[in-house]
Enzyme design. Structure first.
Site, PDB file in Angstrom:
ATOM      1  N   VAL A 202       2.800   4.206   4.516  1.00 20.15           N
ATOM      2  CA  VAL A 202       1.434   3.702   4.705  1.00 20.15           C
ATOM      3  C   VAL A 202       0.445   4.858   4.626  1.00 20.15           C
ATOM      4  O   VAL A 202       0.676   5.926   5.200  1.00 20.15           O
ATOM      5  CB  VAL A 202       1.298   2.991   6.078  1.00 20.15           C
ATOM      6  N   LYS A 203      -0.643   4.604   3.912  1.00 22.11           N
ATOM      7  CA  LYS A 203      -1.731   5.597   3.837  1.00 22.11           C
ATOM      8  C   LYS A 203      -2.837   5.166   4.790  1.00 22.11           C
ATOM      9  O   LYS A 203      -3.262   4.014   4.774  1.00 22.11           O
ATOM     10  CB  LYS A 203      -2.253   5.658   2.402  1.00 22.11           C
ATOM     11  N   THR A 204      -3.279   6.102   5.619  1.00 19.27           N
ATOM     12  CA  THR A 204      -4.303   5.756   6.593  1.00 19.27           C
ATOM     13  C   THR A 204      -5.288   6.897   6.765  1.00 19.27           C
ATOM     14  O   THR A 204      -4.951   8.055   6.517  1.00 19.27           O
ATOM     15  CB  THR A 204      -3.668   5.450   7.966  1.00 19.27           C
TER      16      THR A 204
END
Ligand code: R5P
Length: 289
Positions: A202-204
């Site tokens: 996941v990119k956050t």
């Protein structure tokens, strides 16, 4: 036939030695199929289990972004320092040299331009084409709290289903609209939803307070988004803190390719990510080029 002429019985069975099996020890990926783990081991460096992803997919919704007017001139020279390149199939086929061997994280959602409602995305690439361009992962935008939240989540879950069939991991990119607060509470919500529904990483965005709780609550690796261009020292500091809080790498675009010296910047980011270099030392390395 040499094999038939010289058939001797093997003797090196090492019967008393248990068979070795080393799954790729990346957070949350122990139960994945071999192809998935193998692709993740190309995106995340096996020795550090971290990654410097270079994000250059901005054109898919905002056209020729500053620094990406000529990807052949500005980005291709940076590829030796990128652990992975996040880009589109159009840019891959037109501009990225196959011999660069850079693992590709393929942008697989799109639709609206900056002139429209950005959360109204659809899937824009089939998994078969992702396999054709040898993608090591595919990326999809997820707009938790956005106008088209459910549609974007559905895009992700469809992509995960296809990825499971082909052994291609899915990167969920949590998008933050102007109206949403980028605090730990929101980021925990967004990243956890993506992981629960099957995203493999996941990119956050980073938040200054309690980012460690965001990383802890997400059962798969987090990569930190770069966001708008900051002074180099600040961008390196942000990356350092995100990694110290448990991120498994960065996926940075503008903070690298809009830097005055992009090559020095990507190398300094790499030193933060893979050597845990402190921000001041990394900035010093940036200045020395
Ligand atoms: C945005 O959500 C996209 O993924 C971007 O096009 C890109 O990856 C953002 O990179 P950065 O914010 O570091 O320039």
């Amino acid at each position: 036939m040499a094999d038939n002429e010289d058939r001797t019985e093997g003797a090196r069975f090492a019967a008393s030695v248990p068979q070795r099996h080393e799954p790729f020890p990346l957070k949350g990926c122990g139960a994945l199929d071999w192809g998935m783990q193998s692709r993740l081991a190309r995106v995340f460096r096996p020795d550090t289990r971290r990654t410097v992803m270079l994000a250059i997919d901005h054109g898919y919704f905002q056209g020729p972004t500053t620094g990406l007017e000529r990807v052949d001139l500005s980005i291709v020279p940076l590829l030796p320092w990128a652990d992975a390149l996040m880009t589109t199939r159009g840019m891959i086929r037109s501009t990225i040299p196959p011999a660069s061997r850079v693992p590709v994280v393929l942008r697989a959602s799109g639709g609206p331009s900056i002139l429209k409602e950005l959360s109204d995305e659809q899937l824009a690439v089939g998994m078969e084409d992702a396999a054709r361009v040898n993608a090591c992962a595919v990326a999809v935008q997820v707009f938790i709290g956005g106008e088209h939240e459910t549609q974007s989540v559905r895009n992700m879950t469809r992509l995960v289903d296809a990825g499971q069939r082909y052994g291609i991991p899915v990167l969920a990119v949590t998008a933050v609209g102007k109206e949403l607060t980028r605090d730990a509470r929101y980021l925990r919500l967004a990243t956890r939803i993506c992981a629960e529904l099957g995203a493999h990483f996941v990119k956050t965005y980073y938040c200054e307070r309690d980012f460690d709780t965001v990383a802890a609550a997400c059962p798969v690796p987090l990569v930190m988004a770069g966001g708008r261009k900051l002074p180099e020292r600040d961008a390196l500091t942000m990356a350092y803190h995100a990694l110290s809080c448990g991120a498994a790498g960065v996926d940075m675009g503008r903070n690298i390719f809009q830097s005055d010296t992009p090559q020095a910047m990507i190398r300094a980011v790499g030193a933060v990510v893979h050597e845990s270099l402190k921000p001041e030392d990394a900035y010093d390395r940036y200045l020395r080029g």
